[in-house]
Write a protein that holds these residues in place. Structure first.
Motif, short mmCIF file in Angstrom:
data_model
loop_
_atom_site.label_atom_id
_atom_site.label_comp_id
_atom_site.label_asym_id
_atom_site.label_seq_id
_atom_site.Cartn_x
_atom_site.Cartn_y
_atom_site.Cartn_z
N LEU A 276 0.83 -1.21 0.00
CA LEU A 276 0.00 0.00 0.00
C LEU A 276 0.87 1.26 0.00
O LEU A 276 0.59 2.22 -0.72
CB LEU A 276 -0.92 -0.01 1.22
N LEU B 65 -8.35 2.52 -2.69
CA LEU B 65 -7.93 3.68 -1.91
C LEU B 65 -7.33 4.77 -2.78
O LEU B 65 -7.18 5.91 -2.36
CB LEU B 65 -6.93 3.27 -0.83
N TYR C 228 -21.11 -5.50 1.66
CA TYR C 228 -19.79 -6.04 1.97
C TYR C 228 -19.79 -7.56 1.96
O TYR C 228 -18.79 -8.18 1.59
CB TYR C 228 -19.25 -5.47 3.28
N LEU D 48 -8.73 -5.67 3.38
CA LEU D 48 -9.31 -4.33 3.32
C LEU D 48 -10.84 -4.37 3.38
O LEU D 48 -11.47 -3.60 4.10
CB LEU D 48 -8.86 -3.63 2.03
N VAL D 49 -11.43 -5.32 2.62
CA VAL D 49 -12.89 -5.41 2.61
C VAL D 49 -13.40 -5.92 3.96
O VAL D 49 -14.43 -5.45 4.47
CB VAL D 49 -13.35 -6.33 1.46
N PHE E 179 -13.49 -2.98 6.28
CA PHE E 179 -14.68 -2.15 6.09
C PHE E 179 -15.91 -2.86 6.61
O PHE E 179 -16.79 -2.25 7.21
CB PHE E 179 -14.86 -1.80 4.60
N ASP F 247 0.90 -5.17 6.53
CA ASP F 247 -0.52 -4.91 6.27
C ASP F 247 -1.11 -3.86 7.20
O ASP F 247 -2.24 -3.43 6.99
CB ASP F 247 -1.33 -6.20 6.37
N PRO G 69 -0.62 -0.69 7.33
CA PRO G 69 -1.06 0.55 6.68
C PRO G 69 -2.50 0.51 6.21
O PRO G 69 -3.11 1.57 6.03
CB PRO G 69 -0.10 0.68 5.50
N LEU G 70 -3.04 -0.68 5.99
CA LEU G 70 -4.43 -0.76 5.54
C LEU G 70 -5.38 -0.12 6.54
O LEU G 70 -6.45 0.36 6.18
CB LEU G 70 -4.84 -2.22 5.32
N ALA H 167 -7.11 3.25 6.20
CA ALA H 167 -8.35 3.43 5.45
C ALA H 167 -9.55 3.68 6.35
O ALA H 167 -10.52 4.30 5.92
CB ALA H 167 -8.60 2.21 4.56
N LEU I 135 1.03 5.26 8.14
CA LEU I 135 0.56 5.82 6.87
C LEU I 135 -0.43 6.97 7.10
O LEU I 135 -0.34 8.01 6.45
CB LEU I 135 -0.10 4.73 6.03
N ARG J 87 -0.33 10.85 5.93
CA ARG J 87 -1.39 11.49 5.15
C ARG J 87 -1.84 12.79 5.83
O ARG J 87 -2.09 13.79 5.16
CB ARG J 87 -2.57 10.55 4.97
#
Lengths: 242, 216
Positions: A63, A161, A185, B68-69, B72, B159, B161-162, B165, B172, B176
């Motif tokens: 990422l 992203l 989802y 990632l999913v 969320f 992982d 940094p995910l 989100a 990360l 930002r």
């Protein structure tokens, strides 16, 4: 979820995810073979450079690499990457580094006598690689490559992203529109699961085919081995790359 | 385009905050994945297939779908179900849950490597199931899988940094935030990129050394 959302976002999202997977897998394969073969080269400089590449890209988070290519490279070089290609480049370069280790391992596992036989027949190094080593190493590479391909498929979700309209991005938009998080989802997780399933099944078929080409019969297959097949693969690939 | 050292200096306080949160996620996430992975691994060997089959399907599903999913999913769906966690907690649970399906495979391999005679001996001594597991099988299995578990801790690090989100203030996300206030993208992103390599490379050397020592 309405049909409109499905047709305008989710279906194109699936298509973009598949495209991402194909492009970055192609790039990763090219990188894996180039770097992996370079790591068995006779020159120490070539081996060092290839080793350096693998360590850097395996140590970096995919990422962060993606963000770096997207935000830092443009001012540095003066041109902007389309998000899609920044994503493909990041995924291909980092998963290619993992793949290089697989290629190197498989080349090293070919019996030394095979290499010596090639020398005895005064084959050039390239002929040895192409005619003796690779045909025997490639079937060995397929199970770990299969795992890596599933990892790559999961990695494609990161592109959402950067605003690339893949499955995950579609899920995000649909959630904003419908406020039904659980539904969208769950659907997108199932989509990824099905894609991964197709990937593992095709790789299994490819493994059988390449093994048969060098005279090894692979038993099994069929519906009963569906789940057994992949778990067996995972344990043999050892604790190396995930 | 020039490299601006003062931007690096300005980023440092945020950077260290991010490092701290990242390490926190890593430690707690590892603990979750090590314990839950063990639960899955024992589930794989349950005497009835009504346990084995669901455990296989669930772990397979979690393992082949993107973190990632899942992140969320947990972040948006848990509140709908009336479970309210902070982003940091949700993220740590998600990463721990995801990697538990990997550690489960590692445990499985380690358990399968314990000679069958050990199981038989435990049976001959009529040890109860929990004593068989915790006094006979696991002590032998865990020693040789430590390096493999270490590899997944490194993978987990990469992982983390995910979690940016969903707004977790790890490395990360800190970079930002820094970029959003100063419009400097190059320095913060490069600093955290280098930081990852500086942490991950020695860690992988350590795991390789462990591998040579413990697995023979």
């Amino acid at each position: 979820m309405t049909a409109g959302l499905w047709q305008n976002w989710v279906l194109p999202g699936i298509w973009i995810t598949i495209q991402l997977l194909v492009y970055s897998a192609a790039l990763a394969t090219a990188v894996a073979f180039t770097v992996g073969i370079a790591r068995t080269h006779s020159s120490r400089v070539v081996r060092f450079l290839a080793g350096f590449y693998t360590e850097i890209f395996r140590g970096m988070s995919a990422l962060i690499l993606m963000f770096w290519l997207f935000f830092v490279v443009p001012p540095l070089l003066g041109w902007q990457l389309v998000p899609m290609w920044a994503a493909v480049l990041a995924l291909g370069l980092s998963y290619g580094a993992y793949g290089a280790e697989i290629v190197r391992g498989a080349l090293n596992s070919v019996a030394p006598a095979q290499r010596e036989a090639g020398v005895a027949l005064s084959f050039t190094p390239w002929q040895r690689m192409r005619l003796i080593l690779l045909p025997q190493a490639v079937p060995e590479m397929i199970p770990p490559f299969c795992n890596l391909l599933v990892e790559l498929l999961k990695g494609t979700a990161l592109v959402s992203l950067l605003g690339v309209g893949d499955v995950s991005f579609a899920a995000y938009l649909v959630r904003l529109a419908t406020q039904e998080s659980a539904q969208i989802y769950t659907i997108s997780l199932v989509i990824y699961f099905v894609l991964a399933f197709v990937v593992t099944r095709s790789m299994k078929a490819l493994e059988r085919k390449t093994k048969r080409n060098i005279g090894i019969e692979v038993p099994g297959g069929g519906l009963g081995a569906l789940f057994a097949a992949r778990t067996a693969v995972t344990t043999t690939s050892g604790g190396g790359e995930k | 385009m020039t490299w601006d050292w003062s931007a690096v200096a300005d980023f440092m306080p945020r950077f260290w905050d991010g490092v701290f949160i990242t390490l926190q996620i890593l430690v707690l996430g590892s603990l979750i994945s090590f314990t839950l992975g063990l639960v899955w691994a024992i589930g794989f060997r349950a005497p009835t297939r009504f346990v084995r089959w669901p455990v296989n399907v669930v772990t397979e599903f979690i393992r082949t779908t993107p973190l990632l999913v899942q992140l969320f999913f947990l972040y948006f769906v848990l509140p709908e179900w009336g479970v309210q966690f902070s982003a940091l907690t949700t993220g740590t649970i998600a990463i721990g849950l995801h990697y538990s399906t990997y550690t489960a495979q590692v445990y499985r391999a380690g358990i399968e490597a314990v000679p069958a005679g050990q199981w038989e001996a435990a049976k001959a001594l009529s040890l109860p199931a929990h004593r068989t597991w915790f006094a006979v099988i696991l002590p032998q299995a865990i020693r040789r899988i430590t390096p493999a578990l270490g590899n997944y801790v490194i993978a987990m690090l990469k992982d983390t940094p995910l979690l940016a989100a969903i707004g977790v203030l790890e490395m990360l996300q800190q970079s930002r935030l820094e970029s959003a206030s100063t419009f400097q993208y190059t320095e913060p992103l490069t600093v955290i990129g280098i930081a990852f390599i500086l942490i991950a490379y020695p860690a992988s050397l350590l795991v390789r050394t462990l591998e040579r020592r413990l697995v023979r």
